[in-house]
Design a protein around this motif. Structure first.
Motif, PDB file in Angstrom:
ATOM      1  N   LYS A 153      73.048 -31.616  63.220  1.00  0.00           N
ATOM      2  CA  LYS A 153      72.713 -30.982  64.504  1.00  0.00           C
ATOM      3  C   LYS A 153      73.354 -29.604  64.582  1.00  0.00           C
ATOM      4  N   LEU A 154      74.642 -29.552  64.230  1.00  0.00           N
ATOM      5  CA  LEU A 154      75.335 -28.247  64.267  1.00  0.00           C
ATOM      6  C   LEU A 154      74.701 -27.269  63.287  1.00  0.00           C
ATOM      7  N   GLU A 155      74.368 -27.740  62.091  1.00  0.00           N
ATOM      8  CA  GLU A 155      73.727 -26.869  61.096  1.00  0.00           C
ATOM      9  C   GLU A 155      72.370 -26.390  61.601  1.00  0.00           C
ATOM     10  N   ASN A 156      71.603 -27.287  62.211  1.00  0.00           N
ATOM     11  CA  ASN A 156      70.290 -26.915  62.745  1.00  0.00           C
ATOM     12  C   ASN A 156      70.418 -25.931  63.901  1.00  0.00           C
ATOM     13  N   GLU A 157      71.419 -26.175  64.777  1.00  0.00           N
ATOM     14  CA  GLU A 157      71.643 -25.247  65.889  1.00  0.00           C
ATOM     15  C   GLU A 157      72.002 -23.861  65.360  1.00  0.00           C
ATOM     16  N   ALA A 158      72.846 -23.824  64.334  1.00  0.00           N
ATOM     17  CA  ALA A 158      73.225 -22.537  63.739  1.00  0.00           C
ATOM     18  C   ALA A 158      72.005 -21.853  63.136  1.00  0.00           C
ATOM     19  N   ALA A 159      71.178 -22.626  62.440  1.00  0.00           N
ATOM     20  CA  ALA A 159      69.968 -22.054  61.836  1.00  0.00           C
ATOM     21  C   ALA A 159      69.016 -21.555  62.919  1.00  0.00           C
ATOM     22  N   ILE A 160      68.859 -22.321  63.985  1.00  0.00           N
ATOM     23  CA  ILE A 160      67.980 -21.910  65.093  1.00  0.00           C
ATOM     24  C   ILE A 160      68.516 -20.639  65.738  1.00  0.00           C
ATOM     25  N   ASN A 161      69.826 -20.592  66.001  1.00  0.00           N
ATOM     26  CA  ASN A 161      70.431 -19.388  66.608  1.00  0.00           C
ATOM     27  C   ASN A 161      70.239 -18.173  65.715  1.00  0.00           C
ATOM     28  N   SER A 162      70.420 -18.353  64.438  1.00  0.00           N
ATOM     29  CA  SER A 162      70.231 -17.255  63.491  1.00  0.00           C
ATOM     30  C   SER A 162      68.785 -16.781  63.511  1.00  0.00           C
ATOM     31  N   THR A 163      67.864 -17.727  63.510  1.00  0.00           N
ATOM     32  CA  THR A 163      66.434 -17.379  63.538  1.00  0.00           C
ATOM     33  C   THR A 163      66.085 -16.670  64.840  1.00  0.00           C
ATOM     34  N   VAL A 164      66.605 -17.166  65.967  1.00  0.00           N
ATOM     35  CA  VAL A 164      66.349 -16.528  67.268  1.00  0.00           C
ATOM     36  C   VAL A 164      66.875 -15.096  67.258  1.00  0.00           C
ATOM     37  N   GLN A 165      68.089 -14.906  66.719  1.00  0.00           N
ATOM     38  CA  GLN A 165      68.652 -13.556  66.648  1.00  0.00           C
ATOM     39  C   GLN A 165      67.774 -12.641  65.793  1.00  0.00           C
ATOM     40  N   LYS A 166      67.310 -13.120  64.664  1.00  0.00           N
ATOM     41  CA  LYS A 166      66.431 -12.326  63.797  1.00  0.00           C
ATOM     42  C   LYS A 166      65.139 -11.963  64.513  1.00  0.00           C
ATOM     43  N   ILE A 167      64.589 -12.926  65.255  1.00  0.00           N
ATOM     44  CA  ILE A 167      63.348 -12.672  65.999  1.00  0.00           C
ATOM     45  C   ILE A 167      63.606 -11.632  67.079  1.00  0.00           C
ATOM     46  N   GLN A 168      64.754 -11.787  67.779  1.00  0.00           N
ATOM     47  CA  GLN A 168      65.080 -10.824  68.826  1.00  0.00           C
ATOM     48  C   GLN A 168      65.221  -9.410  68.242  1.00  0.00           C
ATOM     49  N   VAL A 169      65.879  -9.318  67.088  1.00  0.00           N
ATOM     50  CA  VAL A 169      66.022  -8.019  66.428  1.00  0.00           C
ATOM     51  C   VAL A 169      64.640  -7.489  66.046  1.00  0.00           C
ATOM     52  N   GLN A 170      63.800  -8.352  65.512  1.00  0.00           N
ATOM     53  CA  GLN A 170      62.455  -7.947  65.104  1.00  0.00           C
ATOM     54  C   GLN A 170      61.652  -7.487  66.313  1.00  0.00           C
ATOM     55  N   ILE A 171      61.767  -8.218  67.438  1.00  0.00           N
ATOM     56  CA  ILE A 171      61.048  -7.842  68.661  1.00  0.00           C
ATOM     57  C   ILE A 171      61.526  -6.474  69.142  1.00  0.00           C
ATOM     58  N   LYS A 172      62.852  -6.288  69.144  1.00  0.00           N
ATOM     59  CA  LYS A 172      63.418  -5.004  69.573  1.00  0.00           C
ATOM     60  C   LYS A 172      62.899  -3.874  68.688  1.00  0.00           C
ATOM     61  N   PHE A 173      62.885  -4.151  67.377  1.00  0.00           N
ATOM     62  CA  PHE A 173      62.393  -3.152  66.432  1.00  0.00           C
ATOM     63  C   PHE A 173      60.927  -2.838  66.701  1.00  0.00           C
ATOM     64  N   GLU A 174      60.111  -3.872  66.927  1.00  0.00           N
ATOM     65  CA  GLU A 174      58.687  -3.677  67.180  1.00  0.00           C
ATOM     66  C   GLU A 174      58.462  -2.914  68.486  1.00  0.00           C
ATOM     67  N   LYS A 175      59.278  -3.207  69.516  1.00  0.00           N
ATOM     68  CA  LYS A 175      59.152  -2.490  70.793  1.00  0.00           C
ATOM     69  C   LYS A 175      59.459  -1.011  70.593  1.00  0.00           C
ATOM     70  N   GLU A 176      60.561  -0.732  69.882  1.00  0.00           N
ATOM     71  CA  GLU A 176      60.944   0.667  69.643  1.00  0.00           C
ATOM     72  C   GLU A 176      59.862   1.375  68.828  1.00  0.00           C
ATOM     73  N   LYS A 177      59.329   0.692  67.874  1.00  0.00           N
ATOM     74  CA  LYS A 177      58.269   1.257  67.031  1.00  0.00           C
ATOM     75  C   LYS A 177      57.040   1.570  67.882  1.00  0.00           C
ATOM     76  N   ALA A 178      56.704   0.632  68.786  1.00  0.00           N
ATOM     77  CA  ALA A 178      55.549   0.838  69.657  1.00  0.00           C
ATOM     78  C   ALA A 178      55.800   2.003  70.605  1.00  0.00           C
ATOM     79  N   LEU A 179      57.030   2.114  71.137  1.00  0.00           N
ATOM     80  CA  LEU A 179      57.373   3.215  72.029  1.00  0.00           C
ATOM     81  C   LEU A 179      57.281   4.550  71.292  1.00  0.00           C
TER      82      LEU A 179
END
Length: 127
Positions: free
Chosen positions: A94-120
């Motif tokens: 569970k802890l390993e999965n939570e860590a993996a999910i958090n890492s994936t969420v952070q990567k997605i958030q970074v990707q979204i931020k990057f895509e927003k800046e790119k679109a702007l």
């Protein structure tokens, strides 16, 4: 001696009523009594053997029940230990999965931020 025989009817025994009991009758009574004693002795021996067999059976049944209780207790402890290990493994997963999910969420958030800046930036360049 002859006085005694005369007093007891020549048989050596006197009945309760004072009359003589024939020797043959006394022999038959003694033989019958001995046969009854032998029969009773055999019956006692048979019953003693049965009691011994029952006692042995009960002792074996008690021992088997004790062993079964001990086996059940040992299995219970082994199962509890196995369940504890499984719960611990699940918690680690569970802890390993939570860590993996958090890492994936952070990567997605970074990707979204990057895509927003790119679109702007793309929109600003058009104007």
């Amino acid at each position: 001696s002859s006085g005694i025989n005369a007093e007891y009817g020549g048989s050596g025994k006197k009945s309760a009523g004072g009359s003589a009991v024939p020797v043959e009758e006394l022999r038959e009574l003694l033989e019958s009594s001995m046969q009854t004693t032998i029969s009773l002795t055999e019956l006692v021996e048979q019953q003693t053997q049965r009691i011994s067999e029952i006692t042995t059976f009960v002792d074996e049944a008690r021992e088997e029940a004790k062993k079964t209780r001990e086996d059940i207790q040992a299995n219970k402890l082994a199962n509890e230990a196995a369940m504890t290990r499984l719960v611990e493994e699940i918690q680690v997963m569970k802890l390993e999965n939570e860590a993996a999910i958090n890492s994936t969420v952070q990567k997605i958030q970074v990707q979204i931020k990057f895509e927003k800046e790119k679109a702007l930036n793309s929109t600003e360049q058009k104007f």
